[in-house]
Design a protein around this motif. Structure first.
Motif, PDB file in Angstrom:
ATOM      1  N   ARG A  72       0.801  -1.210   0.000  1.00 29.75           N
ATOM      2  CA  ARG A  72       0.000   0.000   0.000  1.00 29.75           C
ATOM      3  C   ARG A  72       0.842   1.271   0.000  1.00 29.75           C
ATOM      4  O   ARG A  72       0.561   2.214  -0.750  1.00 29.75           O
ATOM      5  CB  ARG A  72      -0.911  -0.030   1.230  1.00 29.75           C
ATOM      6  CG  ARG A  72      -1.992   0.995   1.213  1.00 29.75           C
ATOM      7  CD  ARG A  72      -2.955   0.814   2.386  1.00 29.75           C
ATOM      8  NE  ARG A  72      -2.253   0.783   3.657  1.00 29.75           N
ATOM      9  CZ  ARG A  72      -2.866   0.842   4.835  1.00 29.75           C
ATOM     10  NH1 ARG A  72      -4.173   0.910   4.894  1.00 29.75           N
ATOM     11  NH2 ARG A  72      -2.174   0.814   5.946  1.00 29.75           N
ATOM     12  N   THR A  73       1.849   1.304   0.843  1.00 28.90           N
ATOM     13  CA  THR A  73       2.684   2.509   0.982  1.00 28.90           C
ATOM     14  C   THR A  73       4.133   2.087   0.788  1.00 28.90           C
ATOM     15  O   THR A  73       4.754   1.550   1.697  1.00 28.90           O
ATOM     16  CB  THR A  73       2.504   3.133   2.375  1.00 28.90           C
ATOM     17  OG1 THR A  73       1.126   3.469   2.557  1.00 28.90           O
ATOM     18  CG2 THR A  73       3.354   4.386   2.533  1.00 28.90           C
ATOM     19  N   THR A 115       1.430  -1.969  14.497  1.00 30.33           N
ATOM     20  CA  THR A 115       0.479  -1.470  15.491  1.00 30.33           C
ATOM     21  C   THR A 115      -0.625  -2.499  15.721  1.00 30.33           C
ATOM     22  O   THR A 115      -1.266  -2.495  16.763  1.00 30.33           O
ATOM     23  CB  THR A 115      -0.170  -0.150  15.032  1.00 30.33           C
ATOM     24  OG1 THR A 115      -0.622  -0.312  13.698  1.00 30.33           O
ATOM     25  CG2 THR A 115       0.833   0.972  15.090  1.00 30.33           C
ATOM     26  N   TYR A 129      -0.305   8.688   5.673  1.00 30.51           N
ATOM     27  CA  TYR A 129      -0.021   7.450   6.397  1.00 30.51           C
ATOM     28  C   TYR A 129      -0.208   7.717   7.882  1.00 30.51           C
ATOM     29  O   TYR A 129       0.275   8.730   8.398  1.00 30.51           O
ATOM     30  CB  TYR A 129       1.420   7.011   6.113  1.00 30.51           C
ATOM     31  CG  TYR A 129       1.866   5.807   6.896  1.00 30.51           C
ATOM     32  CD1 TYR A 129       1.604   4.530   6.425  1.00 30.51           C
ATOM     33  CD2 TYR A 129       2.545   5.948   8.094  1.00 30.51           C
ATOM     34  CE1 TYR A 129       2.009   3.414   7.146  1.00 30.51           C
ATOM     35  CE2 TYR A 129       2.952   4.836   8.817  1.00 30.51           C
ATOM     36  CZ  TYR A 129       2.685   3.568   8.333  1.00 30.51           C
ATOM     37  OH  TYR A 129       3.082   2.474   9.048  1.00 30.51           O
ATOM     38  N   GLU A 188      -3.763   0.884  11.252  1.00 32.46           N
ATOM     39  CA  GLU A 188      -2.781   1.145  10.182  1.00 32.46           C
ATOM     40  C   GLU A 188      -3.519   1.682   8.968  1.00 32.46           C
ATOM     41  O   GLU A 188      -4.156   0.944   8.224  1.00 32.46           O
ATOM     42  CB  GLU A 188      -2.013  -0.145   9.853  1.00 32.46           C
ATOM     43  CG  GLU A 188      -1.174  -0.618  11.036  1.00 32.46           C
ATOM     44  CD  GLU A 188      -0.331  -1.865  10.752  1.00 32.46           C
ATOM     45  OE1 GLU A 188      -0.372  -2.372   9.627  1.00 32.46           O
ATOM     46  OE2 GLU A 188       0.351  -2.306  11.683  1.00 32.46           O
ATOM     47  N   ILE A 189      -3.377   2.974   8.788  1.00 30.97           N
ATOM     48  CA  ILE A 189      -4.205   3.686   7.818  1.00 30.97           C
ATOM     49  C   ILE A 189      -3.319   4.357   6.785  1.00 30.97           C
ATOM     50  O   ILE A 189      -2.288   4.936   7.122  1.00 30.97           O
ATOM     51  CB  ILE A 189      -5.067   4.736   8.557  1.00 30.97           C
ATOM     52  CG1 ILE A 189      -6.034   4.016   9.511  1.00 30.97           C
ATOM     53  CG2 ILE A 189      -5.812   5.630   7.583  1.00 30.97           C
ATOM     54  CD1 ILE A 189      -6.658   4.928  10.535  1.00 30.97           C
ATOM     55  N   ALA A 190      -3.711   4.267   5.529  1.00 27.43           N
ATOM     56  CA  ALA A 190      -2.978   4.984   4.485  1.00 27.43           C
ATOM     57  C   ALA A 190      -3.914   5.252   3.328  1.00 27.43           C
ATOM     58  O   ALA A 190      -4.883   4.519   3.117  1.00 27.43           O
ATOM     59  CB  ALA A 190      -1.774   4.181   4.019  1.00 27.43           C
TER      60      ALA A 190
END
Lengths: 761, 761
Positions: A215-216, A411, B195, B258-260
């Protein structure tokens, strides 16, 4: 210590004269046709760089729109294709999902073309026609003639640097294209951002950031030319960016050194004499441009292409010589190509200074280990990591440490599921990291804190919100209403739980051992005794109605049907056999599996394999049944294990481009080949036992890291003599169908006596 | 050394009792209406964080489409607006172009709304109505009541940390919104990537990457809550990303850490008692999440909001006490607010550990200096940096070092033009870095390698491909065909070249001195003697026909017409006067400039100012004429300088929200105010002289970094007594209209004798 090891590997071994030339048996072209999903390009063992031709990545033909065929180009190269778009620096080997394909380079001549053109008309763009007649693919070296402009392209690699050598005809208009928007899995435009600095007339640095399967993800680079370019330029294919910012102050299309944007292709112009070689060094880093440059300077300081090639091949030869097999020439090709494919992934994901980017997107220092990425764990826990525990224990130790670092940075507090380049893509099912951790601990390979590793495994296995784990813990199975893969998930969790129990046992953590031993029996909850198959169970405890035992679609399994998955109790075949009604019933079931006629309609549902990837109803092209042929050992019909294994080796592995019946899956298919060729297989990683099969080699000598040698000999070996009469370990007859890990690591000799007649005992 | 200094600044000075409370005179609200483009929020001197309310940034109302009004929201806040969307952490002060606005936070209550809604109906989204009656804006502190949910919002800051304090009514449904897609200059969706990691129930870290006015920009953050949130979640507003990757494995909308993605808004839920305060610390870093966290821990370890506020205000008070003025209460407000605005930019762009991101996008360590960014040099070279050379020499020294670091990291090999956040946006004209460098070297402020700095200036000035420099070097002017700003560019280059010559003279580099002295006379090449004005010259040497001396549009100038720009020879007024036909002619020209009636149509063409920003034809709201009022000194009519300066001070600066007649331009307008109020002005930075005007204060005491004090006294000062009868320096009458920089830095006293009648001499 790691660094010293690394540099030693780069140097041709002093004892090279004692080594055989085994690189000649490696044919990277194997698996590039149909479903193998391997690539033919240049890499070194576990290298960060995989420099390989891309014959397409779909975005070119289809303007970035997804049409499903992105799957076809998982490795960028299809043997069937007639054109090459360019050479990019990162490739998965054998996966069933795609990504990577960074920094595509293509040499051209004449009128500058910044579009790749279409395969049906290569002259329409910078791509070129090519012929396999003019193609050489070796371990660490790839060469091809690009017909459109009669340019010879050669490439080799170090761990972190790809080296290109392009031999041009004479021209005032020779070009090198650097395509920063090309990529594999490029549908929907995965390039997020690109940044490039032209530092001087031979050096370029920058990075490329993508939102693909990872994703990143950012890959930094440093690119160096062997001779100064005359001029250079770029085109930004993102219309909204072309007039932004400072375009009014500069002509950024030509000789402008600070470039950034979303869709960029660059070019570099040269005048070349006839047969002049222009070389490129292209270094990667997960961390920074500076590190990429440092990597380049450390690993590839000079411009001697032949020397780098020789080093790459010497490195491969050193690895390959760890196992010396005697067998037919074709099988040597199969064996050493399998070894080659097994030693590609996981890949080094750290800089020469030890820095790497973590799952948390912070820069970390790998202290005391080399950081690895590309963990295709649903596949590779089965045989690849067990194979490493024999032949690459130092690296596998570091791989477990890399997984632990991933956990520390998570996390979510989960070990990796399918991770690459500082991301988890969460592909496939289970929490099979725990199998890899357990196998390394049980076999004494992991030298980190085992209790800490066990804690990570427990936390992962108790992550209630992940794919039905909560329900699995509460009910002992995942209900069919909740998940389309409720049965395979339950089965895989049960096996993984057993792995945790084994670690706990070794570490004297009794409560954990008891809890997870209990969980490991959960496979029974999805076994329907009335039909003798694993079967989706509803939340109310009843089994799913309208169940189709042959279909792989919508029946509660992933990449398999219940005919294959019902045998998935690798950690407790004895109980499984009992549940299934005893040895006789299992025998006939196994026989049926290998001999049944599976209608084509069921094949159509099965992912990732060719028609040839199936033997009867046994699917070797996918992984869930990889241990199944060995189960005959548990029902007193070892001769059938021997027969089936030899049959699978013959049918599923061939020294041809279409030689792999399914995705190689980062080396899992190849590891199965090597284990089975050597005569044993890790049916249940996490135990210290291997189950015996039928060796396909005449002999093999395994040189271990501890200095010991383990020899295998198959007396009376032949294609017909597939049956084992007796087995001696260090001269003493074996009374079971297993050997222990310590039997191998202590050094010694395993002698098989082969026959054309089964020994039915 | 820097760090020690920094921590000292944070602590209330031990001699605080000797200090006056000058913070009370700072009204950050000045300039927030109309064209001032200042913001009312909380910041500390030169702080990295500018935590301030955004009343809109346009993208909300207009769905991301550009409509030109993005200009209006350069500082995020317009006094005229009735709603607040939230509070974001980065803001330019007084610019004429926009960017920043990172990490917008908004407290809400009741039903969760993740859209901001529209200003005409604040209840339609998370924005809230507010009233200026319930608003407090002080140096380092901002407070407002958000009417929609009766939430009181307070904020303060350290250098790198913004601290929020929200006082909620009782509710089970209190929320804090973190909008990661909001931003200033957000048209065309400048957010490239976001992110976020939710590390635990009080700590969040991440970054936001934008492609705005700064092309490639990333800001990292660490966010900490004073109490744990109950739950949290996000929405990704980019449709193409919602089902990508691992969405099938997790519900990522709720409690997923966990965000993006590209367009993300998050929320955090709390239960609050009546009047419960929820506090947030929000730290920034140009380098990494880890550094942001380190910044937070170093600068704001506790949760005492009042203490942080007091520290912020004590820091401001220490800075403000460096100049103690006696004047009217209104003028004290004007003066100290000008000082406040002057000490906001450039901003600190480095972490507490000294790391920062360079123009080359590599991470660098600032050794021996603090790295600064936000260099609005076309504006600030005129008076702001000269003001720093008196009142902030250490910081200005570091600013020059920051510019030199920028140069070292530039592949173009150019000093900054208009740089912010590791980017040059190339806004406006000239290469005025050289003026800042020269002024610091000439005045002995720069302690780096002066020859190296001069080399950087020369290389920048010889960058032939930049905005006509090549033609300028070859022909001595830029041809009108080539550029719409050919005349102003030529004039600015000529002045900058003179700056280079001054450095070369000081450093005994004769050839450079001669070359650039020659270049500094190039202004003559665009002076048309036949009409007595600067005028666009064609490539063939003829002057542009159809020339309009009043228009600012298409006449060869940027932000000005020839009436203003014809006086732009700050480095050689004597020659300019001669070319113009002598003192008499210049006198009448200057008189006309200040008294002419400029038809509205010409005002419509002039950027960045209000109608009130013009006096006659003199444009004070833009910068090119900032020195013009002082030119009367060169034609023996100093009394007119005195009169004009006092008039400008009165007309262009008022203690009201609409008190600035044009963009404050990162403090340039404010620096003009302070210099002119004190009675002198740097007409030509790069010289060591200041030209005298008419002080507006009764007295001023300047406490310098070297421990000396420079006192100014205006005897018989009053609003009517704008004329200077005589001036004493340390008791001795001055015979010229100038004082030297050393006169100030040596300490001493400048005494003006004021009168209501001009002294015509």
């Amino acid at each position: 210590m790691k660094k010293i090891l690394f540099y030693c590997l780069l140097l041709p071994s002093l004892s090279v004269s004692a080594q055989q030339n085994l690189v000649k048996y490696v044919k990277p072209i194997i698996g590039t046709q149909k479903m193998g999903h391997t690539y033919p390009g240049a890499t070194v063992p576990f290298g960060s760089v995989q420099l390989s031709p891309d014959t397409d990545t779909l975005s070119y033909e289809l303007n970035g729109k997804y049409n499903g065929d992105v799957y076809k180009y998982c490795a960028g190269y299809k043997y069937e294709d007639k054109t090459i778009v360019g050479f990019s620096h990162t490739h998965f080997s054998g996966t069933g999902h795609s990504d990577l394909g960074d920094f595509l380079i293509m040499p051209t001549q004449g009128k500058l073309q910044l579009n790749p053109g279409v395969a049906s008309n290569p002259k329409s763009g910078f791509r070129s026609a090519f012929s396999h007649d003019n193609e050489v693919a070796e371990a660490g070296y790839y060469k091809v003639k690009l017909d459109d402009n009669n340019i010879t392209a050669e490439m080799t690699a170090t761990t972190r640097v790809g080296m290109h050598q392009y031999t041009f005809p004479k021209s005032e208009q020779s070009h090198v294209i650097l395509d920063l928007m090309s990529g594999i899995y490029n549908y929907d435009d995965k390039t997020v951002w690109t940044y490039v600095r032209v530092v001087n007339d031979t050096l370029i640095t920058g990075y490329r950031q993508t939102n693909g399967w990872a994703r990143t993800r950012t890959v930094y680079f440093a690119m160096s030319f062997s001779k100064p370019f005359k001029s250079y330029g770029q085109k930004n294919f993102e219309p909204s960016q072309v007039y932004k910012g400072f375009w009014r102050k500069f002509d950024q299309t030509k000789n402008f050194p600070e470039i950034a944007g979303k869709r960029i292709r660059m070019y570099f112009d040269f005048s070349t004499e006839e047969n002049e070689k222009v070389k490129i060094k292209f270094a990667l880093s997960p961390v920074s441009q500076d590190n990429a440059l440092e990597n380049m300077r450390a690993e590839a300081p000079g411009w001697d292409f032949e020397k780098v090639k020789q080093q790459a091949q010497a490195t491969w030869n050193t690895e390959l010589n760890k196992i010396k097999v005697e067998t037919s020439e074709d099988d040597k090709i199969n064996f050493y190509t399998a070894m080659y494919h097994a030693f590609i992934n996981p890949t080094n994901y750290s800089d020469v200074n030890g820095q790497y980017k973590g799952l948390d997107q912070n820069v970390h220092q790998a202290n005391g280990f080399t950081n690895y990425t590309t963990f295709s764990l649903w596949d590779t826990y089965r045989a690849l990591h067990p194979f490493f525990n024999i032949m690459q224990p130092s690296r596998n130790n570091d791989m477990v440490k890399s997984m632990m670092a991933h956990y520390d940075q998570s996390t979510l507090k989960m070990l990796p599921v399918w991770s690459h380049y500082a991301n988890d893509n969460w592909c496939m099912s289970g929490y099979h990291s725990v199998s890899v951790v357990a196998d390394a601990i049980i076999k004494g390979v992991y030298n980190g804190d085992a209790n800490q590793a066990l804690d990570a495994c427990i936390t992962t296995a108790n992550h209630r919100s992940y794919e039905g784990i909560g329900e699995y813990i509460d009910k002992g199975y995942i209900a069919a209403e909740r998940s389309g893969t409720s049965v395979s998930n339950t089965l895989e969790y049960a096996y993984d739980d057993w792995c945790i129990a084994q670690m706990a046992k070794k570490l004297n953590r009794t409560a954990v051992y008891q809890e997870f031993s209990k969980r490991s029996a959960n496979w029974k909850n999805v076994f329907d005794k009335s039909i003798g198959f694993m079967r989706p169970k509803m939340a109310d405890g009843s089994f799913k109605k309208d169940f189709d035992a042959l279909s792989t679609h919508g029946q509660g399994f992933i990449e398999g049907n219940t005919w294959n998955y019902s045998f998935f109790v690798p950690h407790d075949p004895v109980s499984m056999i009992a549940e299934m009604g005893g040895k006789q019933k299992v025998a006939s079931r196994l026989d049926s599996l290998f001999t049944m006629h599976l209608p084509d309609i069921f094949f159509a549902d099965t992912e990732d394999i060719t028609r040839e990837g199936i033997i009867g109803g046994y699917v070797h092209g996918n992984e869930p049944a990889h241990h199944v042929a060995y189960l005959y050992n548990w029902i007193d019909q070892s001769w059938k294990t021997q027969e089936r294994v030899r049959m699978i080796l013959k049918m599923q592995y061939k020294p041809t481009p279409d030689g792999l019946g399914g995705n190689d899956d980062c080396g899992q298919m190849s590891a199965w080949y090597m284990f089975s060729s050597l005569g044993f297989y890790p049916v249940s990683p996490g135990s210290d036992e291997y189950s015996l099969g039928s060796p396909a080699v005449k002999s093999a000598a395994l040189t271990l890291e501890n200095g010991k040698t383990f020899n295998i000999e198959a007396i009376n070996q032949s294609d017909k003599n597939v049956y084992v009469q007796k087995v001696l370990l260090n001269g003493k007859p074996l009374t079971t169908h297993t050997i222990k890990h310590a039997d191998i690591t202590s050094g010694g000799k395993l002698t098989f006596y082969m026959s054309s007649k089964p020994t039915k005992k």
